[in-house]
Scaffold this motif. Structure first.
Motif, mmCIF file in Angstrom:
data_model
loop_
_atom_site.group_PDB
_atom_site.id
_atom_site.type_symbol
_atom_site.label_atom_id
_atom_site.label_comp_id
_atom_site.label_asym_id
_atom_site.label_seq_id
_atom_site.Cartn_x
_atom_site.Cartn_y
_atom_site.Cartn_z
ATOM 1 N N SER A 31 7.762 -16.550 -24.813
ATOM 2 C CA SER A 31 7.894 -15.805 -23.559
ATOM 3 C C SER A 31 8.976 -14.737 -23.651
ATOM 4 O O SER A 31 8.827 -13.655 -23.096
ATOM 5 C CB SER A 31 8.194 -16.744 -22.397
ATOM 6 O OG SER A 31 7.084 -17.546 -22.137
ATOM 7 N N LYS A 35 8.440 -10.838 -23.006
ATOM 8 C CA LYS A 35 9.272 -10.144 -22.017
ATOM 9 C C LYS A 35 9.910 -8.893 -22.630
ATOM 10 O O LYS A 35 9.914 -7.839 -22.020
ATOM 11 C CB LYS A 35 10.351 -11.093 -21.496
ATOM 12 C CG LYS A 35 11.230 -10.487 -20.436
ATOM 13 C CD LYS A 35 12.253 -11.485 -19.930
ATOM 14 C CE LYS A 35 13.164 -10.852 -18.923
ATOM 15 N NZ LYS A 35 14.137 -11.779 -18.365
ATOM 16 N N GLU A 36 10.426 -9.024 -23.852
ATOM 17 C CA GLU A 36 11.048 -7.876 -24.526
ATOM 18 C C GLU A 36 10.046 -6.746 -24.735
ATOM 19 O O GLU A 36 10.347 -5.581 -24.469
ATOM 20 C CB GLU A 36 11.615 -8.293 -25.882
ATOM 21 C CG GLU A 36 12.970 -8.921 -25.832
ATOM 22 C CD GLU A 36 13.516 -9.161 -27.236
ATOM 23 O OE1 GLU A 36 12.716 -9.364 -28.185
ATOM 24 O OE2 GLU A 36 14.738 -9.131 -27.393
ATOM 25 N N LEU A 38 7.167 -6.188 -23.160
ATOM 26 C CA LEU A 38 6.737 -5.647 -21.882
ATOM 27 C C LEU A 38 7.817 -4.755 -21.283
ATOM 28 O O LEU A 38 7.523 -3.677 -20.760
ATOM 29 C CB LEU A 38 6.361 -6.771 -20.920
ATOM 30 C CG LEU A 38 5.733 -6.371 -19.607
ATOM 31 C CD1 LEU A 38 4.496 -5.500 -19.817
ATOM 32 C CD2 LEU A 38 5.365 -7.592 -18.799
ATOM 33 N N ASP A 39 9.061 -5.174 -21.387
ATOM 34 C CA ASP A 39 10.154 -4.365 -20.846
ATOM 35 C C ASP A 39 10.266 -3.036 -21.589
ATOM 36 O O ASP A 39 10.441 -1.991 -20.968
ATOM 37 C CB ASP A 39 11.478 -5.125 -20.913
ATOM 38 C CG ASP A 39 12.558 -4.413 -20.126
ATOM 39 O OD1 ASP A 39 12.335 -4.128 -18.928
ATOM 40 O OD2 ASP A 39 13.624 -4.122 -20.708
ATOM 41 N N TYR A 65 8.373 -12.110 -16.332
ATOM 42 C CA TYR A 65 8.923 -10.753 -16.273
ATOM 43 C C TYR A 65 8.822 -10.243 -14.854
ATOM 44 O O TYR A 65 7.756 -10.308 -14.227
ATOM 45 C CB TYR A 65 8.143 -9.830 -17.210
ATOM 46 C CG TYR A 65 8.677 -8.416 -17.259
ATOM 47 C CD1 TYR A 65 9.807 -8.109 -18.006
ATOM 48 C CD2 TYR A 65 8.056 -7.397 -16.570
ATOM 49 C CE1 TYR A 65 10.304 -6.824 -18.060
ATOM 50 C CE2 TYR A 65 8.542 -6.103 -16.616
ATOM 51 C CZ TYR A 65 9.659 -5.818 -17.365
ATOM 52 O OH TYR A 65 10.153 -4.534 -17.414
ATOM 53 N N GLU A 66 9.933 -9.731 -14.358
ATOM 54 C CA GLU A 66 9.962 -9.127 -13.020
ATOM 55 C C GLU A 66 11.006 -8.027 -13.044
ATOM 56 O O GLU A 66 12.176 -8.274 -13.349
ATOM 57 C CB GLU A 66 10.316 -10.161 -11.955
ATOM 58 C CG GLU A 66 10.313 -9.598 -10.553
ATOM 59 C CD GLU A 66 10.589 -10.653 -9.492
ATOM 60 O OE1 GLU A 66 10.282 -10.396 -8.329
ATOM 61 O OE2 GLU A 66 11.118 -11.728 -9.838
ATOM 62 N N LYS A 67 10.567 -6.810 -12.761
ATOM 63 C CA LYS A 67 11.492 -5.681 -12.786
ATOM 64 C C LYS A 67 10.928 -4.545 -11.942
ATOM 65 O O LYS A 67 9.711 -4.417 -11.796
ATOM 66 C CB LYS A 67 11.710 -5.201 -14.225
ATOM 67 C CG LYS A 67 12.824 -4.198 -14.378
ATOM 68 C CD LYS A 67 13.146 -3.973 -15.846
ATOM 69 C CE LYS A 67 14.268 -2.962 -15.993
ATOM 70 N NZ LYS A 67 14.590 -2.749 -17.412
#
Length: 124
Positions: A31, A35-36, A38-39, A65-67
């Motif tokens: 995960s 996350k990395e 996707l960010d 992931y939430e941003k």
């Protein structure tokens, strides 16, 4: 033009994330790597001026992931937050279609089934 770019980003994310669902299941320890990546992807889109908005990705019921990116209202300088309401129009249709295709692939439903099998309270 902005709506087209937003639609393109949503479609790319849907296809990219949907492809991961068809791939072999990865352990939860991956995960962080997801996350990395996707960010990095979303940050690049934002920096190129191709995306503003909120992104939330969950996996197996957990948020991975939430941003938020950019301004919800540029004139009043109000930034996007996870609670910012956005009018997405018909963008969610592609995601619903992808979800249905995934469920069909997993043998959980068929295209010919009535939606009333799952929501019997709907009128005929």
């Amino acid at each position: 033009m902005k709506n087209r770019q937003s639609l393109l980003v949503m479609l790319l994310l849907t296809l990219r994330l949907g492809a991961n669902l068809f791939a072999q299941q990865q352990p939860d320890s991956d995960s962080f790597r997801i996350k990395e990546k996707l960010d990095a992807f979303m940050t690049e889109l934002y920096e190129r001026g191709q995306f503003t908005g909120a992104v939330l990705v969950s996996r197996r019921g957990k948020v991975v992931y939430e941003k938020t990116f950019g301004m919800a209202d540029r004139k009043q300088k109000i930034p996007f937050t996870p609670d910012t309401q956005e009018y997405i129009g018909s963008v969610s249709k592609q995601m619903t279609a992808m979800g249905i295709m995934i469920l069909k692939d997993r043998g959980k439903l068929t295209y010919g089934q009535s939606v009333r099998n799952y929501f019997p309270e709907l009128a005929e």
